[in-house]
Design a protein around this motif. Sequence first.
Motif, mmCIF file in Angstrom:
data_model
loop_
_atom_site.group_PDB
_atom_site.id
_atom_site.type_symbol
_atom_site.label_atom_id
_atom_site.label_comp_id
_atom_site.label_asym_id
_atom_site.label_seq_id
_atom_site.Cartn_x
_atom_site.Cartn_y
_atom_site.Cartn_z
ATOM 1 N N ASP A 1 0.813 -1.219 0.000
ATOM 2 C CA ASP A 1 0.000 0.000 0.000
ATOM 3 C C ASP A 1 0.842 1.264 0.000
ATOM 4 N N LEU A 2 1.933 1.247 -0.726
ATOM 5 C CA LEU A 2 2.753 2.447 -0.865
ATOM 6 C C LEU A 2 2.338 3.256 -2.080
ATOM 7 N N ILE A 3 1.767 2.586 -3.086
ATOM 8 C CA ILE A 3 1.136 3.255 -4.211
ATOM 9 C C ILE A 3 -0.154 2.497 -4.517
ATOM 10 N N PHE A 4 -1.027 3.090 -5.332
ATOM 11 C CA PHE A 4 -2.341 2.502 -5.574
ATOM 12 C C PHE A 4 -2.731 2.602 -7.044
ATOM 13 N N ASN A 5 -3.604 1.706 -7.463
ATOM 14 C CA ASN A 5 -4.207 1.776 -8.786
ATOM 15 C C ASN A 5 -5.476 2.612 -8.697
ATOM 16 N N THR A 6 -5.518 3.700 -9.401
ATOM 17 C CA THR A 6 -6.720 4.530 -9.431
ATOM 18 C C THR A 6 -7.071 4.824 -10.882
ATOM 19 N N HIS A 7 -8.373 4.904 -11.171
ATOM 20 C CA HIS A 7 -8.822 5.106 -12.541
ATOM 21 C C HIS A 7 -10.017 6.052 -12.565
ATOM 22 N N ASN A 8 -10.093 6.833 -13.614
ATOM 23 C CA ASN A 8 -11.278 7.649 -13.913
ATOM 24 C C ASN A 8 -11.743 8.482 -12.724
ATOM 25 N N GLY A 9 -10.830 9.248 -12.145
ATOM 26 C CA GLY A 9 -11.221 10.143 -11.061
ATOM 27 C C GLY A 9 -11.172 9.536 -9.686
#
Length: 450
Positions: A407-415
């Motif tokens: 959980d040091l970076i995350f997958n985020t999409h479309n806002g």
Amino acid sequence: MLLGCHNADGVASEKEEQMMGRMTRPCNAAVPRRESSQKAGQTSGGMKRSRSCGLHVFQLKGTANDLEEYRTSTRNREPSSKLSYQTNSDSCIDSSTLDCSHTDFKYRTIDGSCNNPFYPSSGMANTAYQRLLAPNYADEIHSMPVSRSRNPLPSARLLSYKVFGRDTIPDPHFTLLNMQWGQLIAHDTSLHLENGVPGLKPLEEKLQICCNTSGRYEKRMSALICRPIPVPKDDPYLKGKECIDFGRSVTDKDFNCPRTKHPTHAEQLNGNTHYLDLSFVYGSSGELSYALRLFDKGLLRTNDFRRKWPPRPENPESQCPLGRSGGICYEFGDIRGNQNPGLTVLQIVFLREHNRLARELRKLNSHWDDETLFQEARRINIAQFQYISYYEWSLVFFGNERMRRYDLIFNTHNGEYVNDYDPHVQLRSIQSFQHAAFRYFHDQIVGLLQ
């Protein structure tokens, strides 16, 4: 306005809902702890989130009694982090004297104060590091560690050249910039205090046996405790030298800070803020920050050579102790900015980026005053630095899969974006990371730049 966020489960309680108005968050979390990939505007508990990307801000709607009741209830929760061996004290900073009521929480404070409403001094400049394990002082207070037989430990210099040597092995994939960015992060989040804590009584100088620049033992007056490192007689690289100068860091014991009134070990103090907040650009004190600002159009000061180079310090000797007489010397938010060319170049990049952002923002918002332009440009500049550090630089060493697993970076999409700020975690740099693990990059330093 109060800074904060959800409870540890990521869902606001009824009391929290009553006290919070709007809440925004930078798209890039500086120290993520828990993943949440719901679409913007929703959470697993049904609480709506803001879609904008700003700082955590709670609009206080209740009274002072409501706030105290809220704080009391949250203090009784199980802490979400048990990493620190150290107590909750920030050593020399008395949290009760910090007044955060007039702080504009849309922007970070320069000295790191008031970032957290429950621990206003957490992460401030001139506060103590935290530990994962108890220290190994010989007297359990502050004296240098010794061996199990109570004899002095071998010279650090002896171990250095016997174990590691000086072979040069070029990295087949990465350039020196890899190491240089790590030094930026180190300088942003830690600073060895040499002359005491600003605002407190200066340390008393005492006659001690130290080491001079020629590598010879000498008696001199010093405020820091001198512990010169012996150089072995058969050292193949430091021939003719007896020692390497070494002064121990300032601790809370040196100032009889509140925590030390009870029998306890000493804790070293960090001269910078503990946050990734570009301290090396903006400084970690109001006094230094004001000295670096132009106070016109939100800009930082530059010299008059096409307005691109940092200003020259009034006392070059304090900024460039290793530089030759008459050489180029710049003034930065961190005293180490002139240490080597690679570091200096990156600091200039972020200085110029701030001024570029301020000029672009002024074109779009001609009604903004100097303070707003400065703070908004600083805010974006810091966010870019954080994003590069986590989503680009860290991937080189830990890999994409491992960074996401922890959980040091995350997958985020479309806002989508992640909001996992935990106000019950006291943010302080960890001793073993800053002064041991993070020194991994020292073996990537090139001995000679051509």
